[in-house]
Enzyme design. Structure first.
Site, mmCIF file in Angstrom:
data_model
loop_
_atom_site.group_PDB
_atom_site.id
_atom_site.type_symbol
_atom_site.label_atom_id
_atom_site.label_comp_id
_atom_site.label_asym_id
_atom_site.label_seq_id
_atom_site.Cartn_x
_atom_site.Cartn_y
_atom_site.Cartn_z
ATOM 1 C CD GLU A 1 -12.234 3.111 -1.691
ATOM 2 O OE1 GLU A 1 -13.209 3.810 -2.024
ATOM 3 O OE2 GLU A 1 -11.070 3.543 -1.655
ATOM 4 C CD GLU B 1 3.428 -14.501 7.709
ATOM 5 O OE1 GLU B 1 3.537 -15.711 7.421
ATOM 6 O OE2 GLU B 1 3.278 -13.605 6.858
#
Length: 296
Positions: A80, A111
């Site tokens: 954003e 992960e």
């Protein structure tokens, strides 16, 4: 490492037998704890924003690292920044366990890949800042990325939801979001995820306020890539420069969609070149530039 608070269980025995209202109330209370945890972390967020703003102003880049839900929240924050604050997309990097495919697919074992975390951090330099995010603070990929980033001279900020974590120990600065036990033990997409989302939002917003991307609560670096954003930009120019919208739109056209330049034109700068000189002299700070209008 201390016991993971996010995975403590036993507080919600019989949860699946409760009424909808009682379940939802428990979930909302978890979200409220998340917000309280962010409020308590405000000093650390402020310190991180000061560091990040200074390093971005000096030409460094911002990178995010994480796995699973944590990196998805981080990517949402970073993605954003160009439209909202005019941050160049080339200056935002993502170190994602499992790569971009993991944004949509559950690649749980990614992960654990320490080698990949270290390898992805090779792109960082001493000018860059890495924001690492892991609720547990023990994600091997993220810890390896943090350690390699520091070896390369980058500054590392750790956003974690458990105290005394290995990720925090691998970072230069810790933002601890003590959101506590989850209603559903270990489901850190709940309170921990909310705390991460809010903390990242505050960190990036405060950083860009410090960088001059906000004036009187307006996004004066907003990009004008579509009709809605052009309308919004015109409204910002009109409000800040105190002119009507047709004048604001005309100035935006003359300024090539750059809100700060358009505001300065409306406020008295004789041309785009003069507006540009004012902004350069003010390091992009519109308030300072407007104060110097009489000098042009």
């Amino acid at each position: 490492m201390a016991e993971r608070q996010t995975e403590q269980s036993g507080r919600y025995l019989g949860l699946d037998t409760w009424s909808d209202e009682r379940i939802l109330d428990a979930l909302v209370q978890g979200q409220e704890r998340a917000i309280a945890a962010v409020r308590a972390a405000a000093p650390a967020i402020s310190e991180a924003a000061t560091i990040l703003a200074h390093r971005l102003a000096a030409g460094g880049r911002l990178a995010y690292a994480g796995a699973g839900a944590s990196i998805r929240v981080a990517v949402q924050d970073g993605s954003e920044l160009p439209a909202t604050f005019g941050m160049p997309e080339a200056n935002i990097l993502y170190l994602i366990a499992g790569g971009r495919a993991a944004m949509f697919d559950t690649l749980a074992d990614a992960e654990d890949d320490e080698a990949d975390g270290a390898a992805q951090a090779e792109v960082l330099t001493a000018a860059d800042t890495l924001v690492t995010v892991a609720a547990s603070g023990s994600t091997p990929f993220t810890i390896a990325a943090a350690r390699r980033a520091r070896e390369r001279g980058a500054v590392v900020i750790a956003i974690v939801n458990n105290p005394e974590s290995r990720l925090a120990a691998a970072a230069d600065l810790e933002i601890l979001l003590a959101s506590g036990p989850e209603v559903i033990a270990g489901s850190t997409r709940l309170a921990a995820g909310t705390a991460q989302k809010v903390a990242l939002n505050l960190l990036s917003t405060l950083t860009h306020i410090k960088l001059g991307a906000v004036h009187d609560g307006f996004m004066v670096n907003v990009e004008t890539g579509n009709a809605k954003l052009r309308q919004r930009a015109a409204g910002i120019v009109a409000a800040v420069a105190r002119v009507d919208e047709p004048r604001a739109q005309a100035a935006l056209g003359e300024a090539g969609g750059q809100v700060k330049h358009a505001i300065l034109l409306c406020a008295g700068a004789k041309d785009i070149a003069a507006a540009q000189r004012l902004l350069i002299a003010a390091n992009g700070n519109l308030r300072l530039a407007m104060a110097r209008l009489g000098d042009t």
